[in-house]
Design a protein around this motif. Structure first.
Motif, PDB file in Angstrom:
ATOM      1  N   ALA A  46      -6.832  55.234  11.575  1.00 43.60           N
ATOM      2  CA  ALA A  46      -8.141  55.542  12.158  1.00 43.60           C
ATOM      3  C   ALA A  46      -8.914  54.264  12.477  1.00 43.60           C
ATOM      4  O   ALA A  46      -9.515  54.153  13.547  1.00 43.60           O
ATOM      5  N   CYS A  47      -8.880  53.294  11.573  1.00 40.33           N
ATOM      6  CA  CYS A  47      -9.611  52.045  11.792  1.00 40.33           C
ATOM      7  C   CYS A  47      -9.036  51.243  12.953  1.00 40.33           C
ATOM      8  O   CYS A  47      -9.776  50.766  13.809  1.00 40.33           O
ATOM      9  N   VAL A  48      -7.733  51.095  12.973  1.00 43.08           N
ATOM     10  CA  VAL A  48      -7.095  50.263  14.000  1.00 43.08           C
ATOM     11  C   VAL A  48      -7.300  50.848  15.399  1.00 43.08           C
ATOM     12  O   VAL A  48      -7.589  50.120  16.351  1.00 43.08           O
ATOM     13  N   LYS A  83       3.614  52.051  14.287  1.00 40.52           N
ATOM     14  CA  LYS A  83       3.380  50.852  13.471  1.00 40.52           C
ATOM     15  C   LYS A  83       3.374  49.595  14.342  1.00 40.52           C
ATOM     16  O   LYS A  83       2.533  48.703  14.154  1.00 40.52           O
ATOM     17  N   GLU A  84       4.294  49.522  15.298  1.00 40.96           N
ATOM     18  CA  GLU A  84       4.310  48.383  16.225  1.00 40.96           C
ATOM     19  C   GLU A  84       3.011  48.310  17.013  1.00 40.96           C
ATOM     20  O   GLU A  84       2.456  47.217  17.212  1.00 40.96           O
ATOM     21  N   MET A  85       2.536  49.461  17.472  1.00 41.10           N
ATOM     22  CA  MET A  85       1.279  49.520  18.217  1.00 41.10           C
ATOM     23  C   MET A  85       0.119  49.043  17.343  1.00 41.10           C
ATOM     24  O   MET A  85      -0.770  48.332  17.822  1.00 41.10           O
ATOM     25  N   MET A  86       0.140  49.420  16.072  1.00 44.46           N
ATOM     26  CA  MET A  86      -0.916  48.999  15.148  1.00 44.46           C
ATOM     27  C   MET A  86      -0.878  47.486  14.939  1.00 44.46           C
ATOM     28  O   MET A  86      -1.922  46.823  14.979  1.00 44.46           O
ATOM     29  N   HIS A  87       0.313  46.942  14.723  1.00 43.05           N
ATOM     30  CA  HIS A  87       0.448  45.490  14.557  1.00 43.05           C
ATOM     31  C   HIS A  87      -0.049  44.756  15.804  1.00 43.05           C
ATOM     32  O   HIS A  87      -0.768  43.752  15.692  1.00 43.05           O
ATOM     33  N   ALA A  88       0.332  45.247  16.974  1.00 33.72           N
ATOM     34  CA  ALA A  88      -0.083  44.603  18.222  1.00 33.72           C
ATOM     35  C   ALA A  88      -1.604  44.664  18.381  1.00 33.72           C
ATOM     36  O   ALA A  88      -2.224  43.665  18.781  1.00 33.72           O
ATOM     37  N   ASP A 117      -4.009  41.421  18.555  1.00 36.55           N
ATOM     38  CA  ASP A 117      -4.940  41.201  19.665  1.00 36.55           C
ATOM     39  C   ASP A 117      -6.355  40.984  19.151  1.00 36.55           C
ATOM     40  O   ASP A 117      -7.077  40.099  19.632  1.00 36.55           O
ATOM     41  N   TRP A 118      -6.757  41.799  18.170  1.00 38.86           N
ATOM     42  CA  TRP A 118      -8.090  41.681  17.583  1.00 38.86           C
ATOM     43  C   TRP A 118      -8.253  40.317  16.916  1.00 38.86           C
ATOM     44  O   TRP A 118      -9.252  39.637  17.111  1.00 38.86           O
ATOM     45  N   ALA A 119      -7.251  39.919  16.138  1.00 40.39           N
ATOM     46  CA  ALA A 119      -7.320  38.621  15.451  1.00 40.39           C
ATOM     47  C   ALA A 119      -7.383  37.478  16.456  1.00 40.39           C
ATOM     48  O   ALA A 119      -8.147  36.519  16.262  1.00 40.39           O
ATOM     49  N   ASP A 120      -6.606  37.554  17.531  1.00 44.15           N
ATOM     50  CA  ASP A 120      -6.649  36.522  18.572  1.00 44.15           C
ATOM     51  C   ASP A 120      -8.041  36.421  19.185  1.00 44.15           C
ATOM     52  O   ASP A 120      -8.548  35.315  19.435  1.00 44.15           O
ATOM     53  N   GLU A 121      -8.668  37.566  19.438  1.00 40.42           N
ATOM     54  CA  GLU A 121     -10.017  37.586  20.014  1.00 40.42           C
ATOM     55  C   GLU A 121     -11.023  36.958  19.044  1.00 40.42           C
ATOM     56  O   GLU A 121     -11.886  36.184  19.450  1.00 40.42           O
ATOM     57  N   VAL A 122     -10.912  37.290  17.768  1.00 39.52           N
ATOM     58  CA  VAL A 122     -11.819  36.720  16.766  1.00 39.52           C
ATOM     59  C   VAL A 122     -11.621  35.210  16.677  1.00 39.52           C
ATOM     60  O   VAL A 122     -12.594  34.448  16.649  1.00 39.52           O
TER      61      VAL A 122
END
Length: 123
Positions: free
Chosen positions: A23-25, A99-104, A108-113
């Motif tokens: 839900a969070c991701v 799970k792959e979609m969640m990791h991706a 992406d979120w971490a890269d943006e941060v």
């Protein structure tokens, strides 16, 4: 209606279950993550069948399925009925792919941060 859990909510939870992380991701409601998990256990279900499994109104289940389809977490196929007409059957995106979609999404979120951190104070 309650807001979908977000990253802050996830970070502050000591031992989140998979549905909470999902839900969070993806920014979906907890009832939508429960619908995904129900689809994993009941592939090829109709809205009526999922409504019984989840003990929720069919219109609410249908809205959850629409969200899951939009997020790429489910697929829908039309099955023709013998007396005529058709019914839609829903299947969850396989767990390894989800799970792959969640990791991706998290990458992406971490890269943006990281980019925002690096850009801070440059203007």
């Amino acid at each position: 209606m309650a807001d979908a859990p977000d990253m802050d909510d996830l970070i502050q939870t000591d031992d989140p279950d998979f549905g909470h992380v999902l839900a969070c991701v993806f920014g979906i409601q907890s009832h939508e993550s429960r619908t995904y998990l129900a689809l994993l256990d009941n592939p090829g279900s109709t809205v009526a069948e999922l409504s019984d499994v989840l003990d929720r109104d069919r219109s609410n289940v249908n809205r959850s399925l629409t969200t899951l389809l939009d997020k790429g977490l489910a697929e829908r196929k039309r099955r023709l009925l013998d007396p005529g007409g058709y019914v839609y059957q829903y299947t969850a995106t396989p767990l390894p792919e989800a799970k792959e979609m969640m990791h991706a999404a998290l990458d992406d979120w971490a890269d943006e941060v990281h980019a925002r951190i690096d850009a801070f104070g440059e203007s």
